[in-house]
Motif scaffolding. Structure first.
Motif, PDB file in Angstrom:
ATOM      1  N   PHE A   3       0.943  -1.236   0.041  1.00  0.00           N
ATOM      2  CA  PHE A   3      -0.090   0.060   0.021  1.00  0.00           C
ATOM      3  C   PHE A   3       0.854   1.299   0.071  1.00  0.00           C
ATOM      4  O   PHE A   3       0.486   2.329  -0.590  1.00  0.00           O
ATOM      5  CB  PHE A   3      -1.026   0.000   1.133  1.00  0.00           C
ATOM      6  CG  PHE A   3      -1.765   1.065   1.148  1.00  0.00           C
ATOM      7  CD1 PHE A   3      -2.859   1.277   0.231  1.00  0.00           C
ATOM      8  CD2 PHE A   3      -1.806   2.049   2.168  1.00  0.00           C
ATOM      9  CE1 PHE A   3      -3.737   2.048   0.305  1.00  0.00           C
ATOM     10  CE2 PHE A   3      -2.786   3.161   2.445  1.00  0.00           C
ATOM     11  CZ  PHE A   3      -3.575   3.205   1.423  1.00  0.00           C
ATOM     12  N   PHE A   4       2.082   1.135   0.843  1.00  0.00           N
ATOM     13  CA  PHE A   4       3.074   2.325   0.481  1.00  0.00           C
ATOM     14  C   PHE A   4       3.688   2.675  -0.517  1.00  0.00           C
ATOM     15  O   PHE A   4       3.558   3.698  -0.967  1.00  0.00           O
ATOM     16  CB  PHE A   4       3.864   2.059   1.935  1.00  0.00           C
ATOM     17  CG  PHE A   4       5.139   3.014   1.693  1.00  0.00           C
ATOM     18  CD1 PHE A   4       5.207   4.253   2.178  1.00  0.00           C
ATOM     19  CD2 PHE A   4       6.262   2.613   1.127  1.00  0.00           C
ATOM     20  CE1 PHE A   4       6.276   5.177   2.128  1.00  0.00           C
ATOM     21  CE2 PHE A   4       7.191   3.590   1.050  1.00  0.00           C
ATOM     22  CZ  PHE A   4       7.406   5.107   1.536  1.00  0.00           C
ATOM     23  N   LEU A   7       0.883   4.086  -2.860  1.00  0.00           N
ATOM     24  CA  LEU A   7       0.699   5.474  -2.476  1.00  0.00           C
ATOM     25  C   LEU A   7       1.938   6.342  -3.198  1.00  0.00           C
ATOM     26  O   LEU A   7       1.702   7.521  -3.762  1.00  0.00           O
ATOM     27  CB  LEU A   7       0.565   5.736  -1.045  1.00  0.00           C
ATOM     28  CG  LEU A   7      -0.718   5.603  -0.457  1.00  0.00           C
ATOM     29  CD1 LEU A   7      -0.650   5.891   0.985  1.00  0.00           C
ATOM     30  CD2 LEU A   7      -1.680   6.155  -1.093  1.00  0.00           C
ATOM     31  N   ALA A  37       1.266  11.674   3.239  1.00  0.00           N
ATOM     32  CA  ALA A  37       0.229  10.665   3.883  1.00  0.00           C
ATOM     33  C   ALA A  37       1.050   9.333   3.544  1.00  0.00           C
ATOM     34  O   ALA A  37       0.797   8.629   4.639  1.00  0.00           O
ATOM     35  CB  ALA A  37      -1.060  10.660   2.880  1.00  0.00           C
ATOM     36  N   ALA A  38       1.570   8.987   2.440  1.00  0.00           N
ATOM     37  CA  ALA A  38       2.399   7.671   2.544  1.00  0.00           C
ATOM     38  C   ALA A  38       3.494   7.843   3.506  1.00  0.00           C
ATOM     39  O   ALA A  38       3.602   6.644   4.113  1.00  0.00           O
ATOM     40  CB  ALA A  38       2.898   7.581   1.185  1.00  0.00           C
ATOM     41  N   VAL A  40       3.528   9.418   6.556  1.00  0.00           N
ATOM     42  CA  VAL A  40       2.950   9.093   7.716  1.00  0.00           C
ATOM     43  C   VAL A  40       2.634   7.703   7.950  1.00  0.00           C
ATOM     44  O   VAL A  40       2.554   7.220   9.001  1.00  0.00           O
ATOM     45  CB  VAL A  40       1.661   9.983   7.815  1.00  0.00           C
ATOM     46  CG1 VAL A  40       0.907   9.647   8.955  1.00  0.00           C
ATOM     47  CG2 VAL A  40       2.011  11.236   7.975  1.00  0.00           C
ATOM     48  N   TYR A  41       1.881   7.278   6.968  1.00  0.00           N
ATOM     49  CA  TYR A  41       1.569   5.673   6.918  1.00  0.00           C
ATOM     50  C   TYR A  41       2.462   4.841   7.132  1.00  0.00           C
ATOM     51  O   TYR A  41       2.571   3.951   8.186  1.00  0.00           O
ATOM     52  CB  TYR A  41       0.906   5.218   5.642  1.00  0.00           C
ATOM     53  CG  TYR A  41       0.539   3.689   5.668  1.00  0.00           C
ATOM     54  CD1 TYR A  41      -0.654   3.409   6.262  1.00  0.00           C
ATOM     55  CD2 TYR A  41       1.169   3.058   4.713  1.00  0.00           C
ATOM     56  CE1 TYR A  41      -0.855   1.880   6.154  1.00  0.00           C
ATOM     57  CE2 TYR A  41       1.080   1.657   4.616  1.00  0.00           C
ATOM     58  CZ  TYR A  41      -0.163   1.223   5.481  1.00  0.00           C
ATOM     59  OH  TYR A  41      -0.543  -0.445   5.310  1.00  0.00           O
ATOM     60  N   LEU A  42       3.804   4.910   6.511  1.00  0.00           N
ATOM     61  CA  LEU A  42       4.801   3.921   6.748  1.00  0.00           C
ATOM     62  C   LEU A  42       5.475   4.150   8.292  1.00  0.00           C
ATOM     63  O   LEU A  42       5.948   3.352   8.731  1.00  0.00           O
ATOM     64  CB  LEU A  42       5.898   4.389   5.847  1.00  0.00           C
ATOM     65  CG  LEU A  42       7.369   3.869   5.923  1.00  0.00           C
ATOM     66  CD1 LEU A  42       6.928   2.196   5.526  1.00  0.00           C
ATOM     67  CD2 LEU A  42       8.337   4.134   5.005  1.00  0.00           C
ATOM     68  N   VAL A  44       3.694   5.357  11.007  1.00  0.00           N
ATOM     69  CA  VAL A  44       2.621   4.692  11.852  1.00  0.00           C
ATOM     70  C   VAL A  44       2.951   2.951  11.762  1.00  0.00           C
ATOM     71  O   VAL A  44       2.867   2.335  12.616  1.00  0.00           O
ATOM     72  CB  VAL A  44       1.120   4.838  11.574  1.00  0.00           C
ATOM     73  CG1 VAL A  44       0.286   3.955  12.398  1.00  0.00           C
ATOM     74  CG2 VAL A  44       1.123   6.299  12.074  1.00  0.00           C
ATOM     75  N   HIS A  45       3.180   2.417  10.450  1.00  0.00           N
ATOM     76  CA  HIS A  45       3.399   0.907  10.406  1.00  0.00           C
ATOM     77  C   HIS A  45       4.393   0.637  10.897  1.00  0.00           C
ATOM     78  O   HIS A  45       4.625  -0.407  11.616  1.00  0.00           O
ATOM     79  CB  HIS A  45       3.149   0.739   8.825  1.00  0.00           C
ATOM     80  CG  HIS A  45       3.102  -0.790   8.443  1.00  0.00           C
ATOM     81  ND1 HIS A  45       2.280  -1.633   8.850  1.00  0.00           N
ATOM     82  CD2 HIS A  45       4.247  -1.622   7.846  1.00  0.00           C
ATOM     83  CE1 HIS A  45       2.678  -2.920   8.433  1.00  0.00           C
ATOM     84  NE2 HIS A  45       3.850  -2.803   8.144  1.00  0.00           N
ATOM     85  N   ARG A  48       4.279   0.632  14.903  1.00  0.00           N
ATOM     86  CA  ARG A  48       3.300  -0.348  15.378  1.00  0.00           C
ATOM     87  C   ARG A  48       3.858  -1.872  15.403  1.00  0.00           C
ATOM     88  O   ARG A  48       3.946  -2.627  15.986  1.00  0.00           O
ATOM     89  CB  ARG A  48       2.171  -0.360  14.689  1.00  0.00           C
ATOM     90  CG  ARG A  48       1.219  -1.334  15.098  1.00  0.00           C
ATOM     91  CD  ARG A  48      -0.366  -1.162  14.551  1.00  0.00           C
ATOM     92  NE  ARG A  48      -0.720   0.023  14.217  1.00  0.00           N
ATOM     93  CZ  ARG A  48      -1.564   0.465  13.537  1.00  0.00           C
ATOM     94  NH1 ARG A  48      -2.204  -0.616  12.284  1.00  0.00           N
ATOM     95  NH2 ARG A  48      -1.846   1.716  12.982  1.00  0.00           N
ATOM     96  N   SER A  49       4.569  -2.119  14.225  1.00  0.00           N
ATOM     97  CA  SER A  49       5.358  -3.259  14.003  1.00  0.00           C
ATOM     98  C   SER A  49       6.614  -3.625  14.852  1.00  0.00           C
ATOM     99  O   SER A  49       6.915  -4.584  15.258  1.00  0.00           O
ATOM    100  CB  SER A  49       5.607  -3.642  12.664  1.00  0.00           C
ATOM    101  OG  SER A  49       6.593  -3.053  12.249  1.00  0.00           O
TER     102      SER A  49
END
Length: 57
Positions: A3-4, A7, A37-38, A40-42, A44-45, A48-49
């Motif tokens: 998904f990253f 994006l 946004a990509a 930020v998503y990376l 957070v991912h 979390r991992s």
């Protein structure tokens, strides 16, 4: 992770089209927003991992 990458590719394509085609500067701005946004998503991912991969000693 896919998904990253999707994006980032979308952001690059929108940015190139927005920079090249006259009058489509808004696509460049949308591409920049999608790229941020990509990132930020990376972030957070990865955060979390990272918590779940602690090793026991």
């Amino acid at each position: 992770m896919m998904f990253f990458l999707l994006l980032v590719i979308a952001a690059i394509v929108l940015g190139i089209i927005g920079a090249v085609v006259k009058g489509l500067l808004y696509l460049l701005i949308i591409g920049i927003v999608v790229f941020v946004a990509a990132l930020v998503y990376l972030g957070v991912h990865l955060r979390r991992s990272g918590r779940h991969r602690r090793t026991l000693r």
